[in-house]
Scaffold this motif. Structure first.
Motif, PDB file in Angstrom:
ATOM      1  N   UNK A  99      -6.884  -5.637   7.343  1.00  0.00           N
ATOM      2  CA  UNK A  99      -6.874  -4.172   7.479  1.00  0.00           C
ATOM      3  C   UNK A  99      -5.841  -3.766   8.529  1.00  0.00           C
ATOM      4  N   UNK A 100      -5.277  -2.592   8.352  1.00  0.00           N
ATOM      5  CA  UNK A 100      -4.225  -2.143   9.272  1.00  0.00           C
ATOM      6  C   UNK A 100      -4.763  -1.956  10.694  1.00  0.00           C
ATOM      7  N   UNK A 101      -6.064  -1.686  10.837  1.00  0.00           N
ATOM      8  CA  UNK A 101      -6.632  -1.461  12.177  1.00  0.00           C
ATOM      9  C   UNK A 101      -6.462  -2.676  13.093  1.00  0.00           C
ATOM     10  N   UNK A 102      -6.270  -3.867  12.500  1.00  0.00           N
ATOM     11  CA  UNK A 102      -6.090  -5.084  13.312  1.00  0.00           C
ATOM     12  C   UNK A 102      -4.840  -4.995  14.183  1.00  0.00           C
ATOM     13  N   UNK A 103      -3.926  -4.067  13.846  1.00  0.00           N
ATOM     14  CA  UNK A 103      -2.633  -4.019  14.531  1.00  0.00           C
ATOM     15  C   UNK A 103      -2.473  -2.817  15.451  1.00  0.00           C
TER      16      UNK A 103
ATOM     17  N   UNK B 157       0.873  -1.181   0.000  1.00  0.00           N
ATOM     18  CA  UNK B 157       0.000   0.000   0.000  1.00  0.00           C
ATOM     19  C   UNK B 157       0.909   1.231   0.000  1.00  0.00           C
ATOM     20  N   UNK B 158       0.814   2.053  -1.047  1.00  0.00           N
ATOM     21  CA  UNK B 158       1.709   3.219  -1.094  1.00  0.00           C
ATOM     22  C   UNK B 158       1.169   4.325  -0.194  1.00  0.00           C
ATOM     23  N   UNK B 159       1.574   4.327   1.064  1.00  0.00           N
ATOM     24  CA  UNK B 159       1.018   5.319   1.997  1.00  0.00           C
ATOM     25  C   UNK B 159       1.973   5.544   3.155  1.00  0.00           C
ATOM     26  N   UNK B 160       1.754   6.645   3.847  1.00  0.00           N
ATOM     27  CA  UNK B 160       2.418   6.819   5.131  1.00  0.00           C
ATOM     28  C   UNK B 160       1.581   6.052   6.152  1.00  0.00           C
ATOM     29  N   UNK B 161       2.162   5.819   7.322  1.00  0.00           N
ATOM     30  CA  UNK B 161       1.422   5.104   8.360  1.00  0.00           C
ATOM     31  C   UNK B 161       0.165   5.897   8.752  1.00  0.00           C
TER      32      UNK B 161
ATOM     33  N   UNK C 210      -3.725   4.666   8.506  1.00  0.00           N
ATOM     34  CA  UNK C 210      -4.611   4.565   9.676  1.00  0.00           C
ATOM     35  C   UNK C 210      -5.861   5.421   9.437  1.00  0.00           C
ATOM     36  N   UNK C 211      -5.655   6.615   8.880  1.00  0.00           N
ATOM     37  CA  UNK C 211      -6.777   7.537   8.665  1.00  0.00           C
ATOM     38  C   UNK C 211      -7.875   6.844   7.862  1.00  0.00           C
ATOM     39  N   UNK C 212      -7.453   6.059   6.847  1.00  0.00           N
ATOM     40  CA  UNK C 212      -8.504   5.432   6.029  1.00  0.00           C
ATOM     41  C   UNK C 212      -8.572   3.918   6.236  1.00  0.00           C
ATOM     42  N   UNK C 213      -8.010   3.468   7.344  1.00  0.00           N
ATOM     43  CA  UNK C 213      -8.031   2.025   7.633  1.00  0.00           C
ATOM     44  C   UNK C 213      -7.746   1.230   6.359  1.00  0.00           C
ATOM     45  N   UNK C 214      -6.563   1.515   5.795  1.00  0.00           N
ATOM     46  CA  UNK C 214      -6.181   0.891   4.529  1.00  0.00           C
ATOM     47  C   UNK C 214      -6.048  -0.615   4.714  1.00  0.00           C
TER      48      UNK C 214
ATOM     49  N   UNK D 259     -15.277   0.298  17.464  1.00  0.00           N
ATOM     50  CA  UNK D 259     -15.780   1.683  17.590  1.00  0.00           C
ATOM     51  C   UNK D 259     -14.877   2.660  16.828  1.00  0.00           C
ATOM     52  N   UNK D 260     -13.586   2.337  16.777  1.00  0.00           N
ATOM     53  CA  UNK D 260     -12.620   3.268  16.174  1.00  0.00           C
ATOM     54  C   UNK D 260     -12.531   3.146  14.650  1.00  0.00           C
ATOM     55  N   UNK D 261     -12.804   1.944  14.127  1.00  0.00           N
ATOM     56  CA  UNK D 261     -12.590   1.722  12.687  1.00  0.00           C
ATOM     57  C   UNK D 261     -13.722   0.929  12.057  1.00  0.00           C
ATOM     58  N   UNK D 262     -13.940   1.178  10.753  1.00  0.00           N
ATOM     59  CA  UNK D 262     -14.737   0.256   9.944  1.00  0.00           C
ATOM     60  C   UNK D 262     -14.056   0.210   8.575  1.00  0.00           C
ATOM     61  N   UNK D 263     -14.689  -0.442   7.609  1.00  0.00           N
ATOM     62  CA  UNK D 263     -14.061  -0.621   6.297  1.00  0.00           C
ATOM     63  C   UNK D 263     -13.661   0.733   5.680  1.00  0.00           C
TER      64      UNK D 263
END
Ligand code: EPU
Length: 313
Positions: free
Chosen positions: A144-148, A126-130, A134-138, A174-178
């Motif tokens: 998904x990154x939110x798992x970590x 995924x070409x992104x910064x961390x 996280x902002x878009x739960x890539x 509560x913090x993340x969805x797709x």
């Protein structure tokens, strides 16, 4: 932007201000774009910048690696690029790791492959910064990154430091969805007032020597199935469900190659658009509308944009 505010930004410490600059090289999509850019190298500088934006009612938007962004031809707010220092300490094996939001995910993937960190393969390629991820739960088909994530530090539009601890599955839900986070968005849902992520703490799911093979295998598949060397903004639409993949649906409708101006639906993966040179957000908007209405006609579903659009389309 008035002269007084320009001077404030120009005088901010730990930062560099570029007024009304060419931004076509600030995103992987390379759309024709101009705007003012503030490169910020510390949290105190970011707090000051956000306080100024709030005081002067200026919209702002973070540009991470610029890989999932559609920049408008002009924007009279402020683009912010975070360049927070990455600690020099050697990455040794630990339960959790705290990184600045501006670190490139590819660095974390390299580390995960080296030591076999289970779970970190989910963000391979995924070409992104961390922070952007996280902002878009890539995510990828691996997860998904939110798992970590165990903790996220961020600065609100008012310049206040906040942190969110994620210690249970309920808190994660509560913090993340797709492809969404539920803590950075302004409660009044005002465009250009989102909180900005500064540091993230990640955990892992143990150690596994075969992680490097999964990462390599995944990278090869991705290189074959996506136009990685072209000017794109990554996937344009979110998948509507586990069965309704945007790329597959667009492909089945025979829309590969559909063009508007210098922008075309990619031939390799139909959820990508390729800028053949000189395209603008206006052309993007037109092509998105054409595809969305075809998708709605045939599948009865409104596919949402995954790509971040800097001004509401
Ligand atoms: N497919 C087609 N035609 C196409 C594209 C895809 O038939 O033009 C088929 C594929 O053959 C496959 C299915 O559709 O059977 C799904 O395709 P893929 O495996 O590429 O997954 P995706 O759902 O289209 C997601 C992410 C990508 C990520 C890939 C690989 C979304 C919206 N997209 O794509 O993420 O790289 O999985 O893990 O969730 C991005 O976030 O910018 C992005 C590209």
């Amino acid at each position: 932007m008035n002269l007084e505010l320009k001077q404030h930004f120009a005088n901010l410490s730990d930062s560099e201000f570029l007024f009304d600059t060419d931004l076509s090289r600030s995103s992987t999509f390379a759309l024709v774009a101009r705007g003012s850019l503030l490169k910020v190298r510390s949290v105190p500088a970011l707090k000051k910048a956000l306080k100024l934006c709030t005081e002067y009612r200026l919209h702002y938007k973070v540009i991470g690696l610029g890989a999932n962004l559609v920049l408008p031809e002009s924007f009279d707010g402020l683009y912010i690029k975070l360049l927070l220092p990455t600690p020099e300490t050697k990455m040794e094996l630990r339960e959790t790791y705290r990184f600045p939001a501006s670190i490139n995910l590819s660095k974390l993937t390299q580390f995960a492959a080296k030591v076999g960190l289970k779970g970190w393969e989910v963000f391979t390629g995924i070409p992104a910064t961390l922070g952007g991820a996280i902002f878009m739960n890539a995510g990828t088909r691996l997860g998904e990154i939110s798992e970590l994530v165990t903790r996220v530090e961020y600065i609100t539009a008012e310049g206040e430091e906040q942190s969110l601890i994620i210690g249970s599955e309920n808190e994660r839900e509560r913090a993340f969805s797709y492809r969404k986070n539920h803590f950075c968005h302004n409660s009044e849902n005002k465009f250009g007032r989102d909180a900005i992520i500064t540091y993230v703490e990640l955990t892992h799911k143990g150690y596994d020597d075969t992680i490097k093979d999964s990462i390599k295998d995944y990278q090869l598949k991705r290189n074959r199935s996506q136009p990685i060397s072209q000017k794109t903004c990554g996937c344009v639409f979110k998948n509507a469900s586990r069965k309704l993949h945007a790329g597959k649906c667009i492909d089945l409708l025979g829309l590969k190659g559909l063009s508007h101006g210098a922008l075309s639906v990619d031939h390799t993966h139909a959820n990508f658009m390729v800028n053949r040179g000189g395209a603008s957000a206006h052309e993007f908007e037109k092509l998105v509308k054409m595809i969305k209405s075809e998708l709605y006609l045939h599948y009865g579903v409104h596919f949402e944009l995954e790509v971040q659009v800097s001004t509401p389309l």
